[in-house]
Motif scaffolding. Structure first.
Motif, PDB file in Angstrom:
ATOM      1  N   ASP A  58      62.384  89.953 -22.713  1.00 50.06           N
ATOM      2  CA  ASP A  58      61.048  90.143 -23.293  1.00 50.06           C
ATOM      3  C   ASP A  58      60.484  88.855 -23.883  1.00 50.06           C
ATOM      4  OD1 ASP A  58      61.195  92.807 -22.605  1.00 50.06           O
ATOM      5  OD2 ASP A  58      61.869  93.478 -24.577  1.00 50.06           O
ATOM      6  N   GLN A  60      60.898  85.865 -22.620  1.00 56.74           N
ATOM      7  CA  GLN A  60      60.733  84.828 -21.596  1.00 56.74           C
ATOM      8  C   GLN A  60      59.346  84.175 -21.592  1.00 56.74           C
ATOM      9  OE1 GLN A  60      62.923  83.245 -19.459  1.00 56.74           O
ATOM     10  NE2 GLN A  60      64.388  84.309 -20.790  1.00 56.74           N
ATOM     11  N   PRO A  61      58.251  84.938 -21.727  1.00 60.66           N
ATOM     12  CA  PRO A  61      56.937  84.273 -21.753  1.00 60.66           C
ATOM     13  C   PRO A  61      56.813  83.268 -22.900  1.00 60.66           C
ATOM     14  CG  PRO A  61      56.688  86.626 -21.374  1.00 60.66           C
ATOM     15  CD  PRO A  61      58.118  86.413 -21.728  1.00 60.66           C
ATOM     16  N   LYS A  62      57.337  83.632 -24.084  1.00 57.04           N
ATOM     17  CA  LYS A  62      57.280  82.724 -25.233  1.00 57.04           C
ATOM     18  C   LYS A  62      58.189  81.521 -25.024  1.00 57.04           C
ATOM     19  CE  LYS A  62      56.085  86.224 -28.705  1.00 57.04           C
ATOM     20  NZ  LYS A  62      56.476  86.865 -29.987  1.00 57.04           N
ATOM     21  N   LYS A  64      58.977  80.186 -22.122  1.00 58.31           N
ATOM     22  CA  LYS A  64      58.320  79.311 -21.147  1.00 58.31           C
ATOM     23  C   LYS A  64      57.178  78.526 -21.787  1.00 58.31           C
ATOM     24  CE  LYS A  64      59.470  81.933 -16.970  1.00 58.31           C
ATOM     25  NZ  LYS A  64      58.959  82.713 -15.829  1.00 58.31           N
ATOM     26  N   ALA A  65      56.480  79.180 -22.723  1.00 55.65           N
ATOM     27  CA  ALA A  65      55.391  78.497 -23.421  1.00 55.65           C
ATOM     28  C   ALA A  65      55.934  77.348 -24.272  1.00 55.65           C
ATOM     29  CB  ALA A  65      54.644  79.497 -24.304  1.00 55.65           C
ATOM     30  N   GLN A  67      58.765  75.713 -23.744  1.00 50.27           N
ATOM     31  CA  GLN A  67      59.249  74.672 -22.831  1.00 50.27           C
ATOM     32  C   GLN A  67      58.099  73.856 -22.252  1.00 50.27           C
ATOM     33  OE1 GLN A  67      61.463  77.209 -20.174  1.00 50.27           O
ATOM     34  NE2 GLN A  67      63.398  76.916 -21.275  1.00 50.27           N
ATOM     35  N   ASN A 164      63.567  90.873 -15.013  1.00 49.47           N
ATOM     36  CA  ASN A 164      62.679  89.749 -14.743  1.00 49.47           C
ATOM     37  C   ASN A 164      63.287  88.839 -13.677  1.00 49.47           C
ATOM     38  OD1 ASN A 164      60.702  87.767 -14.846  1.00 49.47           O
ATOM     39  ND2 ASN A 164      61.559  86.777 -16.667  1.00 49.47           N
ATOM     40  N   SER A 166      61.694  87.018 -11.636  1.00 52.32           N
ATOM     41  CA  SER A 166      60.837  85.873 -11.327  1.00 52.32           C
ATOM     42  C   SER A 166      61.498  84.575 -11.766  1.00 52.32           C
ATOM     43  CB  SER A 166      59.474  86.029 -12.019  1.00 52.32           C
ATOM     44  OG  SER A 166      59.626  86.103 -13.412  1.00 52.32           O
ATOM     45  N   ASP A 167      62.436  84.677 -12.717  1.00 59.15           N
ATOM     46  CA  ASP A 167      63.170  83.505 -13.164  1.00 59.15           C
ATOM     47  C   ASP A 167      64.171  83.113 -12.069  1.00 59.15           C
ATOM     48  OD1 ASP A 167      64.052  81.679 -15.509  1.00 59.15           O
ATOM     49  OD2 ASP A 167      65.928  82.588 -14.808  1.00 59.15           O
TER      50      ASP A 167
END
Length: 222
Positions: A58, A60-62, A64-65, A67, A164, A166-167
């Motif tokens: 959950d 992962q979006p944060k 990636k942001a 990074q 997920n 997509s990773d």
């Protein structure tokens, strides 16, 4: 035979005698009972592991942001990610503990099946036409069903734990792990492959239950 193997042998015999008292005198049933017993005992660890992995997905979006924001400073990005984990009470290494706990059990069962002494009832060591102490390898026969089941259940469990895909790393693991455990299941005694398949099936049901529980907790928090 060391004390761990002797203990595993005694435990299997106890579970075999229990299965016999229920009218199913078979070591395959004993291995299934052993698996369910272990999964019940380590459920608190399993819950923490699966809940932590679910939170990691959950986040992962944060992640990636973060990074992307610190793409030129990996040290700062790693520190920010660890702080994010801390804020959300996620232990990135928490998923290793249930596996580490099961490694001695896996090894003990492997050693026990390799050295198991046949008793007066050889049929007790045959489960669904598998000799539980035999290593079948990759011969094209009915016996490949255990490695196939091992691969399928490993895939389903991994998919549930890490939806997920997509990773790139998670996507790679989704396909490599089933192949790896299919190979392992073909090169160990059939009883150990049965243990792994049963472990996966129980884990899948536990994951579905935990996912629902976490989803309800999220709704309650909102």
């Amino acid at each position: 035979m060391n004390i761990i193997v002797e203990g595993m042998t005694s435990l299997l015999n106890i579970l075999y005698n229990f299965s016999a008292s229920m009218g199913f005198a078979n070591y395959g049933v004993a291995i299934i009972l052993l698996t369910m017993l272990i999964k019940t005992l380590i459920y608190p660890l399993t819950y923490k592991q699966m809940a932590s992995m679910r939170k990691t997905v959950d986040l992962q979006p944060k992640i990636k942001a973060i990074q992307a924001k610190h793409k030129n400073n990996k040290e700062k990005a790693n520190a920010a990610v660890m702080e994010l984990y801390k804020e959300n009470k996620v232990n990135p290494m928490g998923g290793c503990l249930p596996i580490l706990v099961q490694l001695p059990i896996f090894w003990a069962l492997y050693s026990t099946l390799l050295h198991f002494q046949y008793g007066s009832n050889p049929a007790a060591y045959s489960f669904l036409y598998f000799d539980l102490t035999k290593i079948y390898g990759f011969t094209l026969s009915y016996h490949l069903i255990l490695p196939i089941f091992a691969a399928a259940t490993t895939y389903l469990q991994t998919k549930l734990t890490n939806p997920n895909t997509s990773d790139p790393t998670q996507k790679t693991m989704l396909y490599i792990m089933p192949v790896f455990f299919a190979y392992i299941s073909a090169t160990v005694p059939a009883g150990l492959a049965l243990y792994w398949v049963t472990m996966n099936v129980v884990s899948i049901f536990q994951q579905l239950y935990i996912n629902r529980k976490l989803a309800n907790q999220t709704k309650s928090a909102i």
